[in-house]
Each structure stands twice: as structure tokens, then as C-alpha cells.
Design a protein around this motif. Sequence first.
Motif, short mmCIF file in Angstrom:
data_model
loop_
_atom_site.label_atom_id
_atom_site.label_comp_id
_atom_site.label_asym_id
_atom_site.label_seq_id
_atom_site.Cartn_x
_atom_site.Cartn_y
_atom_site.Cartn_z
N PHE A 38 51.85 20.24 54.07
CA PHE A 38 52.85 19.85 53.07
C PHE A 38 53.75 18.75 53.62
N ASP A 39 54.14 17.85 52.71
CA ASP A 39 55.00 16.73 53.09
C ASP A 39 56.48 17.09 53.04
N ALA A 40 56.82 18.13 52.29
CA ALA A 40 58.22 18.53 52.14
C ALA A 40 58.30 20.04 51.97
N ILE A 41 59.37 20.61 52.50
CA ILE A 41 59.66 22.04 52.34
C ILE A 41 61.07 22.15 51.77
N GLU A 42 61.21 22.97 50.73
CA GLU A 42 62.52 23.17 50.10
C GLU A 42 62.91 24.64 50.20
N LEU A 43 64.09 24.90 50.77
CA LEU A 43 64.64 26.25 50.81
C LEU A 43 65.30 26.55 49.47
N HIS A 44 64.88 27.64 48.84
CA HIS A 44 65.41 28.01 47.53
C HIS A 44 66.71 28.80 47.72
N ALA A 45 67.84 28.14 47.43
CA ALA A 45 69.16 28.78 47.53
C ALA A 45 69.86 28.72 46.19
N ALA A 46 69.09 28.85 45.10
CA ALA A 46 69.63 28.71 43.75
C ALA A 46 69.15 29.86 42.87
N HIS A 47 69.57 29.82 41.61
CA HIS A 47 69.05 30.65 40.52
C HIS A 47 69.19 32.15 40.75
N GLY A 48 70.18 32.53 41.55
CA GLY A 48 70.47 33.94 41.73
C GLY A 48 69.55 34.67 42.68
N PRO A 70 59.07 19.67 61.84
CA PRO A 70 59.23 18.41 62.57
C PRO A 70 59.95 17.35 61.75
N ALA A 71 60.47 16.36 62.43
CA ALA A 71 61.22 15.29 61.76
C ALA A 71 60.35 14.49 60.80
N SER A 72 59.04 14.61 60.93
CA SER A 72 58.12 13.87 60.05
C SER A 72 57.95 14.53 58.69
N VAL A 73 58.46 15.75 58.53
CA VAL A 73 58.35 16.50 57.27
C VAL A 73 59.75 16.67 56.69
N ALA A 74 59.91 16.33 55.41
CA ALA A 74 61.22 16.43 54.76
C ALA A 74 61.58 17.90 54.55
N LEU A 75 62.84 18.22 54.85
CA LEU A 75 63.34 19.58 54.66
C LEU A 75 64.60 19.51 53.81
N GLY A 76 64.57 20.15 52.65
CA GLY A 76 65.70 20.11 51.74
C GLY A 76 66.05 21.48 51.21
N VAL A 77 67.03 21.52 50.31
CA VAL A 77 67.54 22.78 49.77
C VAL A 77 67.79 22.62 48.28
N ARG A 78 67.41 23.63 47.51
CA ARG A 78 67.81 23.67 46.10
C ARG A 78 69.02 24.59 45.97
N VAL A 79 70.04 24.10 45.28
CA VAL A 79 71.28 24.86 45.11
C VAL A 79 71.59 25.03 43.63
N SER A 80 72.34 26.08 43.35
CA SER A 80 73.01 26.21 42.05
C SER A 80 74.44 25.75 42.26
N ALA A 81 74.83 24.67 41.60
CA ALA A 81 76.14 24.08 41.85
C ALA A 81 77.27 24.93 41.29
N THR A 82 76.98 25.81 40.33
CA THR A 82 77.98 26.70 39.77
C THR A 82 77.30 27.94 39.22
#
Length: 370
Positions: free
Chosen positions: A171-181, A222-234
Motif C-alpha cells: 500500500f502507498d498510504a495508511i490512514e488511521l481511523h480516528a473519526a465517526h465514533g 517507512p518515510a516512503s509510505v504516506a501515513l495520515g489520520v481521518r478525524v471528526s472535526a466536531t
Amino acid sequence: MSQLFTPTQAGPLRLANRIVIAPMCEYSADAGCATDWHMIHLGHLALSGAALLFVEATAVEPDGRITPGDLGLWSDETEAALGRVVTAMRRYSPIKLGIQLGHAGRKASSHAPWDGGQLVPSTEGGWQGWAPSALPHNESEPAPQALDAAGLARVRDAFVDSARRALRLGFDAIELHAAHGYLMHQFLSPLANRRDDAYGGSLENRMRFPLEVFQALRDVVPASVALGVRVSATDWVEGGWDLEQTTVFAEALKARGCDFIDVSSGGVSPQQKIPVAPNYQVPFAAEIKRRVGMPTIAVGLITEAAQAEEIVASGQADMVALARGMLYDPRWPWHAAAQLGGQVDAPRQYWRSQPREHKALFGETRFGQR
């Protein structure tokens, strides 16, 4: 030139355009394993011309599934099943692939939406829900079990193990799910987190476990793979999680090497009152982008090409993510490019479909026909 069809960067990940396919639960896995449905569904979307395709929310342990049909990545069997789908997409599409790793927490053990979405009781094959505190999502439901120190370590290690499996799959990117309850959001929100230890109470304490999980992922991704987070802003509930707290969380993530943030809202409480309308979540993404400066994805009722163009061109977000709109029109990027004067990647098997009035849509395609 259409800004929607210009390249962008999310950490190490270079994207051909600003269109992202959001992770969409399909509730069609078999004991966590991807099935032929995923081959058809994801393979279809991989040919859409979008720059990045996120696989649906993927549970890091069996108890972390929302429904019995949730996709998982916790064993050799689940890894092999998803690997079959990834290999097929890689063979025929240049689209970048991301995976959203999550844990449902107290919202686990539910029926699929088309079966009512209610909690599955243990007498009917349901499983234990886990949460920061023993507070049910709905008052009529049994309380989940609060995670103790061993439980926190188990969940954190499960995220790391799933990330390692995702990396093996390429996978090119991994997203941590920190949203939607779901579980990470439950720790963040004072509506769900009533702990009186180092993981509850103050904003710093409520952020502690999600940040520990993110750091554990950052240590292995690794730094070659994007790592992000999904958030619920409110939370859309008085006294709940809000934009100010989200901004503090985003700043802490950025300091720990977060490459992008995906901004949604809601999901932690049935008391939420959401003013649903086109672009209703975009201002949250715009404000986080302005304050934090991290590559930002906007989501939520983005359905029209001109609408998406305006979001990107005005600087409200770096990327837009579509979910239901992409299910309704899996060639949405083609049609948006035709309308806005952009170009998209298309498989050569489809080059003949290029309309005469949009002869540059797929670039300079040239071939004869007998």
C-alpha cells in the motif's frame, strides 16, 4: 487549467490529481477476508481515473469489526485474501492505493445497515465491545468493556501488526481511523471518554492513546509510505469534541510526522444534530489547513465537478474525497475532467470510449481499428 487535475503531494506520495476515493464499508467480507465482491468493487473503482483509492475501513482485530461482514487485516488468511485483490488492481491500474485501519470500539458487533444496523447480541453471535469507558453508544445497548492497560497494549499492537501486513501488500498510504465514533474518536471525545486515569479527563489525556497508536504506526511505517489520520472535526453535540480540540490534535499529529489529515465529522453520539448540505464539512478542512498547514482532504456531499474545483482552487483543501458520489458514478473523474478540461488515466481497453468532443481526455491516444 483545472486545479482539480493538477498534481499534489501528501508527504512522500505524489498524486496525479486531487481526486480521492474515500473508504466505504461494503459489509461483504467473509470472517474478515476480502471476497470476489471486493475484487469487482475495488477493481472497478481502480479504473476510475482518481489519483488515490482507499480500501474500506479495515479492522485490526476481530473484536474491532463494526459488523460480521467487515474487512480485516489481522491474520495470514486476511492478508492473503486482500493481497489477491491488490495484485489484480496493480496489474491493470496506476492508481495509488491506501488502506484505512480502524477499530470500532463500542460500535462493534452491529448488523449491516441493510439488516437494520442494530447491535448483534451475544446470543446471536455478537462479540465483546471495547471502549475507553463502560458507556454504551445507545442507552438501550449493553455497556462495552473499558480497556485496561493490557487491553490498550493489545489494541496498539494490533494496529502495528495490521500496518506491517499493509506494507507487505504494498500500500502507498495508511490512514488511521480516528473519526465517526469509532475507538480512537471515542478516546478523544469527552462524550465517550470518562476515564480518570492518564487517558481521560483533560484534552492532553484524551489525546494520549490515539497519539500513542499513531506514534507506534509512524515507528514502523517507512518515510516512503504516506501515513495520515481521518478525524471528526466536531461531534455536533454541545460539550463534545470540536474544531478547537481537533486543531490541537492535528498539530500534535503534525509534530509526530503525520503526512495528511482527512477531515470528516460526527458519529460518536446519537444526539448529534448535523446540518447536512453540500460542502457542510469543508469549512472544517479549510480551517485545519489554514491553522496547521498539513495536506488536507475535504469530504462530505461533494458531488459536482465545479464544486470540487472550487474547493481545491480556493485553497480550502488540497484534495477532495468522494464516497457515495463515486458509487453512483464510478467514472466521476472522467466526467469531471471532460467538464473542466482536465485529463485522466484510462486503461487502453477503454480508449475507444473517448468522446470526439473531448479528444484530449485520455491524453494523446493513437491506435488503429480493423
